[in-house]
Scaffold this motif. Structure first.
Motif, PDB file in Angstrom:
ATOM      1  N   GLU A  68       0.749  -1.072   0.145  1.00 38.37           N
ATOM      2  CA  GLU A  68       0.041   0.036   0.183  1.00 38.37           C
ATOM      3  C   GLU A  68       0.962   1.188   0.051  1.00 38.37           C
ATOM      4  OE1 GLU A  68      -3.735  -1.777   2.537  1.00 38.37           O
ATOM      5  OE2 GLU A  68      -2.268  -0.490   3.438  1.00 38.37           O
ATOM      6  N   ARG A  69       2.107   1.240   0.943  1.00 38.23           N
ATOM      7  CA  ARG A  69       2.860   2.471   0.987  1.00 38.23           C
ATOM      8  C   ARG A  69       3.549   2.629  -0.300  1.00 38.23           C
ATOM      9  NH1 ARG A  69       8.103   2.666   5.217  1.00 38.23           N
ATOM     10  NH2 ARG A  69       8.901   4.570   4.221  1.00 38.23           N
ATOM     11  N   LEU A  70       3.862   1.432  -0.890  1.00 37.23           N
ATOM     12  CA  LEU A  70       4.609   1.585  -2.295  1.00 37.23           C
ATOM     13  C   LEU A  70       3.764   2.028  -3.585  1.00 37.23           C
ATOM     14  CD1 LEU A  70       7.180  -1.228  -2.033  1.00 37.23           C
ATOM     15  CD2 LEU A  70       7.708   1.460  -1.921  1.00 37.23           C
ATOM     16  N   GLY A  71       2.319   1.993  -3.311  1.00 33.14           N
ATOM     17  CA  GLY A  71       1.484   2.331  -4.461  1.00 33.14           C
ATOM     18  C   GLY A  71       1.207   1.265  -5.306  1.00 33.14           C
ATOM     19  N   TYR A  72       1.508  -0.005  -4.992  1.00 29.59           N
ATOM     20  CA  TYR A  72       1.364  -1.217  -5.968  1.00 29.59           C
ATOM     21  C   TYR A  72      -0.140  -1.489  -5.697  1.00 29.59           C
ATOM     22  CZ  TYR A  72       1.696  -5.627  -8.258  1.00 29.59           C
ATOM     23  OH  TYR A  72       1.421  -6.649  -9.051  1.00 29.59           O
ATOM     24  N   GLU A  74      -2.575   0.482  -5.357  1.00 34.22           N
ATOM     25  CA  GLU A  74      -3.392   1.542  -6.031  1.00 34.22           C
ATOM     26  C   GLU A  74      -3.216   1.236  -7.681  1.00 34.22           C
ATOM     27  OE1 GLU A  74      -3.636   6.429  -6.409  1.00 34.22           O
ATOM     28  OE2 GLU A  74      -2.600   5.536  -4.927  1.00 34.22           O
ATOM     29  N   THR A  75      -2.020   0.940  -8.091  1.00 38.66           N
ATOM     30  CA  THR A  75      -1.846   0.818  -9.653  1.00 38.66           C
ATOM     31  C   THR A  75      -1.890  -0.419 -10.260  1.00 38.66           C
ATOM     32  OG1 THR A  75       0.746   0.740  -8.967  1.00 38.66           O
ATOM     33  CG2 THR A  75      -0.299   2.764  -9.542  1.00 38.66           C
ATOM     34  N   TYR A 123      10.410  -6.201  -4.058  1.00 39.81           N
ATOM     35  CA  TYR A 123       9.722  -5.649  -2.857  1.00 39.81           C
ATOM     36  C   TYR A 123      10.246  -5.801  -1.462  1.00 39.81           C
ATOM     37  CZ  TYR A 123       6.745  -3.958  -6.676  1.00 39.81           C
ATOM     38  OH  TYR A 123       6.334  -3.078  -7.475  1.00 39.81           O
ATOM     39  N   PHE A 206      -0.205  -0.744 -15.638  1.00 37.30           N
ATOM     40  CA  PHE A 206      -0.951   0.122 -14.772  1.00 37.30           C
ATOM     41  C   PHE A 206      -2.389   0.244 -15.091  1.00 37.30           C
ATOM     42  CE2 PHE A 206       3.459   1.906 -15.148  1.00 37.30           C
ATOM     43  CZ  PHE A 206       3.938   1.962 -14.081  1.00 37.30           C
ATOM     44  N   HIS A 245      13.933   2.474 -11.960  1.00 36.13           N
ATOM     45  CA  HIS A 245      13.038   2.980 -10.924  1.00 36.13           C
ATOM     46  C   HIS A 245      13.398   4.516 -10.446  1.00 36.13           C
ATOM     47  CE1 HIS A 245      13.834  -1.251  -9.418  1.00 36.13           C
ATOM     48  NE2 HIS A 245      12.849  -1.294 -10.241  1.00 36.13           N
ATOM     49  N   HIS A 248      12.425   6.468  -6.817  1.00 31.17           N
ATOM     50  CA  HIS A 248      11.202   5.948  -6.413  1.00 31.17           C
ATOM     51  C   HIS A 248      11.367   5.261  -4.935  1.00 31.17           C
ATOM     52  CE1 HIS A 248       6.850   4.785  -6.563  1.00 31.17           C
ATOM     53  NE2 HIS A 248       7.337   3.311  -6.201  1.00 31.17           N
ATOM     54  N   GLU A 252      11.229   7.178  -0.677  1.00 31.63           N
ATOM     55  CA  GLU A 252      10.476   6.551   0.078  1.00 31.63           C
ATOM     56  C   GLU A 252      11.133   6.146   1.364  1.00 31.63           C
ATOM     57  OE1 GLU A 252       6.945   5.530   1.856  1.00 31.63           O
ATOM     58  OE2 GLU A 252       7.170   6.836  -0.265  1.00 31.63           O
TER      59      GLU A 252
END
Length: 313
Positions: A68-72, A74-75, A123, A206, A245, A248, A252
């Motif tokens: 969730e923190r890394l945006g996975y 969401e994307t 990850y 994405f 990357h 990115h 973070e």
């Protein structure tokens, strides 16, 4: 050789290759296939030896909060496999068992757990680098079982697969040079195994309208390149992915290099897909495989990797 033997009454694991599970994109592998995977692991290890990487084996699940923190989440929600667990007591479960036996839903008291299935080996690495000040560039070598909820199941399109991934932490320009060098190195290695290759810019899948914009940006900046080979008649698939990357992950997690900004790049090998390509090209008899991939490879090859049969698009 697009089709491989599957389980029959008189051949529990015909040819030692594959065993269908009844679930699309989920395949078990026999001894012959696993010996080929072992050969590929050793060959990739020799290929990466000059980078002197620090090696890790990573688990097949990962913190949901981290993705969730890394945006996975969401994307790439369409690819994510979420682990649910039963949170009720014995009495509540006894009430659900009859529904289970009738083939009805039995998941009413299941809740999302704190882990999800691992989508990429790298990850697991980045949280361990948090606030690290690197004095010099570093390379990490990670291997793990990964999962992506693919919607199709043609040859090579697997939900569960093994990934060997190298990650470099370096200065912005140098990390890009390393990535570009690995594009050629990986293509040359595959060519030395008798596999004609194609190198092409790519983008990640994405999700949604915002995802289309991210894909366009990724392609325009040429942050992702893929090396593809034929895994079945008329079917080419990417077997190696080389990615930059930028900052990115370093932004973070706050890791730096020599007091300045650190960027990351990675090269990822899909082991099952490469094995399928070898079997398609050379057949199931290990004696017909390239020498370095055979169960008994003999003396280590000393000649340089030849130029690959490469086309760029």
């Amino acid at each position: 050789m697009a089709d491989f033997p599957t389980r029959t009454a008189d051949a529990p694991l015909a040819g030692g290759l594959t065993l269908e599970t009844g679930v699309p994109g989920l395949v078990a592998y026999g001894s012959t296939f696993e010996s080929l995977i072992d050969g590929l692991r050793h060959s990739i290890g020799r290929l990466a030896a000059d980078d002197a990487p620090t090696r890790f084996g990573v688990p097949p699940v990962i913190s949901r909060a981290l993705l969730e923190r890394l945006g996975y989440v969401e994307t790439f929600p369409q690819l994510l496999g979420v682990v649910h667990t039963y949170e009720g007591d014995d009495r509540q479960w006894r009430e659900l068992v009859p529904a289970l036996r009738r083939g009805e839903s039995w998941t009413h008291r299941h809740e999302v757990s704190d882990v999800v299935l691992l989508p990429a080996a790298c990850y697991h690495l980045y949280p361990h680098l948090a606030e690290t000040e690197f004095a010099e560039p570093a390379v990490f070598d990670l291997t793990g079982h990964c999962y992506r909820h693919e919607r199709t199941a043609e040859v090579g399109r697997m939900r569960s697969f093994r990934m060997r991934e190298l990650v470099r932490i370096d200065a912005p320009a140098s990390v890009l040079d390393w990535r570009d060098g690995w594009i050629e190195r990986a293509a040359g290695w595959l060519g030395s195994l008798g596999l004609p290759v194609t190198i092409e810019p790519a983008s990640d899948p994405f999700f949604g309208s915002a995802g289309r914009l991210m894909s366009t940006m990724q392609r325009s900046e040429q942050l992702k390149w893929e090396v593809a080979v034929e895994v079945a008649d008329g079917l080419d698939q990417a077997v190696v992915s080389c990615n930059c990357h930028k900052n990115h992950f370093s932004a973070e997690f706050g890791f730096r290099l020599g007091g300045g900004e650190a960027h990351t790049s990675c090269v990822a090998f899909g082991l099952e897909r490469i094995a399928l390509a070898i079997l398609h090209r050379h057949g199931p008899d290990p004696r017909s495989w390239p020498a370095e991939l055979r169960p008994d490879p003999g003396p280590t090859r000393e000649e340089p990797i030849p130029d690959a049969n490469v086309s760029r698009t």
